[in-house]
Design an enzyme around this catalytic site. Structure first.
Site, PDB file in Angstrom:
ATOM      1  CB  VAL A 164      -0.904   0.095   1.278  1.00  0.00           C
ATOM      2  CG1 VAL A 164      -1.569   1.430   1.461  1.00  0.00           C
ATOM      3  CG2 VAL A 164      -2.033  -0.965   0.969  1.00  0.00           C
ATOM      4  N   PRO A 189      -1.618  -7.524  10.597  1.00  0.00           N
ATOM      5  CG  PRO A 189       0.437  -8.831  11.216  1.00  0.00           C
ATOM      6  CD  PRO A 189      -0.036  -7.406  10.967  1.00  0.00           C
ATOM      7  CG  PHE A 214     -11.581   1.638  -0.546  1.00  0.00           C
ATOM      8  CD1 PHE A 214     -12.377   0.766   0.387  1.00  0.00           C
ATOM      9  CD2 PHE A 214     -11.699   2.954  -0.082  1.00  0.00           C
ATOM     10  CE1 PHE A 214     -13.031   1.039   1.449  1.00  0.00           C
ATOM     11  CE2 PHE A 214     -12.439   3.480   1.151  1.00  0.00           C
ATOM     12  CZ  PHE A 214     -12.991   2.542   1.938  1.00  0.00           C
ATOM     13  CD  GLU A 246      -1.603  -6.827  -2.886  1.00  0.00           C
ATOM     14  OE1 GLU A 246      -1.203  -8.000  -3.505  1.00  0.00           O
ATOM     15  OE2 GLU A 246      -1.629  -6.968  -1.848  1.00  0.00           O
ATOM     16  CB  CYS A 258      -7.107  -7.602   2.816  1.00  0.00           C
ATOM     17  SG  CYS A 258      -5.660  -6.145   2.682  1.00  0.00           S
ATOM     18  CE  LYS A 318      -6.941  -9.205  -7.339  1.00  0.00           C
ATOM     19  NZ  LYS A 318      -7.255  -7.782  -7.021  1.00  0.00           N
TER      20      LYS A 318
END
Ligand SMILES: NC(=O)c1ccc[n+]([C@@H]2O[C@H](COP(=O)([O-])OP(=O)(O)OC[C@H]3O[C@@H](n4cnc5c(N)ncnc54)[C@H](O)[C@@H]3O)[C@@H](O)[C@H]2O)c1
Length: 458
Positions: A15, A92, A161, A164, A275, A338
């Site tokens: 981030v 975490p 928001f 990735e 997340c 992903k």
């Protein structure tokens, strides 16, 4: 060069790095410094081989680094010279003591608050960029209030928001930017300063403001809703496989209802990423803490379905391949959680790989960007794992392929060539439903999509 503002970000991760690169790119009048305790990570940000892969990131870092974007380990200097400090450290799931496996581990967050208090020598605006339990700003304020230098601080919440894989696009053209503040004169003044920064490129009507607790909670709720959608459609895949329905057709019919919409209805082996799971568990823990057992149980179900889906995928492979995987070579197409990222945190691939090795399969892991992380994730079991980036070489001599990540490159492979190099009968388990199942079947594969009838030659 004299800059209009000095902005600091503590935490140079997935981030901190990209968000600050975007601000630097859009606002050449500000000096942006990103600091981290991890010297190696900072060295990577200062090199040609950035620590994270994100489409478009290399270009904006190259354009801004050394101009108005700086990566450094000098935290004290950064705090002293900046008027606005983003905090983007990791939060975490706590893995010890009270709340273990559920609550957010706030140790990095709290250490940062103490560092800011220690080194600050003038008024600072502190911006929560990390995802945090609701009411964390209050803890931050209390720590900062003990400043021995009588410095004033304003704490804002500005959750991130970005997704990735599409982070640069998401930040350049966000659906919304959310800024939460105290509703005091000072809080609103601080909030307006942050609004001013985003207004350099984000239309005003997409910059929304709220009270600080709503802002903190909105981030947890947004991730919970997104993950819930994945679990909802994934739960239906199990029913489709039993009943002969096809989940793609069901998703299309359901998604065309404008009240529901068709985003986020793709089926998969399960969601991953750093997340979703952590933020839902955090929400569940908060609800339990407030005595809201029913609400907690409702959201916990989203994580349970996700675990069920991953296990179901492995059991399906086992059952289909004659109830034994021992000494069979299985190739995983994809390891990232992903497509378009090298991030493997909480990737379903980790669970699947471990379970397959438990079944005594031999694994070949292939991925265009995530092999460096995969090797770290599978440390300890990698006696039975090889890592081969080229998918043709990876699949050769294998009994089965499992598609775990929806990388575009897997859609366009020469599957005739792959089939001829595999051991027969050859199986494909498409954990993302991205392949041409009929075409594969015609080549000779036994094809197992998710949530639709299998195509087999026996
Ligand atoms: N990754 C995402 O897609 C995403 C999206 C939205 C929000 N978030 C949230 O943003 C936060 C950061 O996530 P991330 O993925 O960037 O994490 P990350 O682990 O990639 O990066 C965090 C960085 O903070 C550094 N750090 C920890 N303590 C520090 C300290 N005291 N001083 C300086 N540096 C310190 C770590 O060394 C690490 O480099 C989390 O709260 C996460 O939930 C992440």
């Amino acid at each position: 060069m004299k800059f209009e503002k000095n902005i600091l970000c503590i935490g140079a991760g997935y981030v901190g790095g990209p968000t600050m690169a975007m601000i630097a790119c859009k606002c050449p009048q500000y000096k942006i410094t990103v600091v981290d305790i991890d010297k190696e990570r900072i060295a990577q940000w200062n090199s040609d081989d950035l620590p994270i892969y994100e489409p478009g990131l290399d270009e904006i870092v190259k354009a801004t680094r050394g101009r108005n974007l700086f990566f450094s380990t000098e935290i004290e200097k950064g705090i002293k010279e900046s008027e606005l400090i983003f905090v983007s450290v990791n939060t975490p799931t706590k893995m010890f003591g009270a709340g273990s496996g559920m609550a957010a581990d706030l140790q990095y967050w709290e250490k940062t608050a103490r560092q800011i208090r220690k080194f600050a020598n003038s008024h600072k605006i502190i911006v929560e960029k990390s995802t945090l339990p609701v009411k964390t700003a209050l803890a931050m304020e209390r720590i900062l209030a003990l400043s021995e230098n009588y410095i004033n601080f304003d704490v804002l919440s500005n959750p991130e928001f970005l997704a990735e894989g599409t982070a640069i696009k998401d930040m350049e053209d966000p659906d919304r930017v959310l800024i939460g503040s105290r509703e005091t004169e000072n809080g609103i003044r601080a909030r307006d300063k942050l609004v001013e920064i985003y207004a350099n490129w984000v239309p005003r009507d997409r910059i929304i403001t709220s009270n600080i607790w709503s802002s903190e909670l909105s981030k947890l709720v947004a991730n919970a809703f997104l993950a819930q959608r994945v679990s909802s459609i994934n739960s239906i895949t199990a029913l489709c496989e039993k009943s002969g329905a096809d989940v793609t057709e069901v998703a299309q019919a359901v998604g065309m209802d404008s009240r529901i919409g068709n985003n986020f209805l793709n089926t998969s082996v399960g969601f991953g990423g750093s997340c979703f799971k952590k933020d839902i568990l955090n929400l569940v823990y908060l609800c339990r803490n407030y005595g809201l057992a029913e609400v907690a149980n409702y959201w916990e179900g989203v994580v349970k379905i996700n675990d069920y889906q991953k296990e179901r995928f492995v059991l399906n492979m086992l059952g289909t391949m004659f109830n034994t995987l021992a000494d069979k070579r299985i190739c995983l197409f994809g390891f990232a959680f992903k497509a378009n990222t090298g991030d493997t945190r909480e990737s379903p691939a980790i669970f699947i790989a471990k379970r397959l090795v438990e079944e005594k399969a031999e694994l070949v892991v292939s991925d265009p960007k995530a092999l460096r992380n995969a090797k770290i994730d599978l440390k300890g079991i990698d006696r039975d794992v090889s890592y081969i980036e080229n998918p043709y070489e990876a699949a050769a001599e294998c009994h089965a392929i499992a598609v775990v990540t929806e990388w575009d490159l897997y859609r366009n492979l020469d599957f005739e060539r792959i089939y001829s190099s595999m051991i027969k009968p050859a199986f494909i388990f498409d954990g993302r439903n991205i392949l041409d199942h009929k075409g594969l079947f015609e080549i000779g594969f036994n094809v197992f999509p998710i949530g639709k009838p299998a195509l087999t030659h026996f």
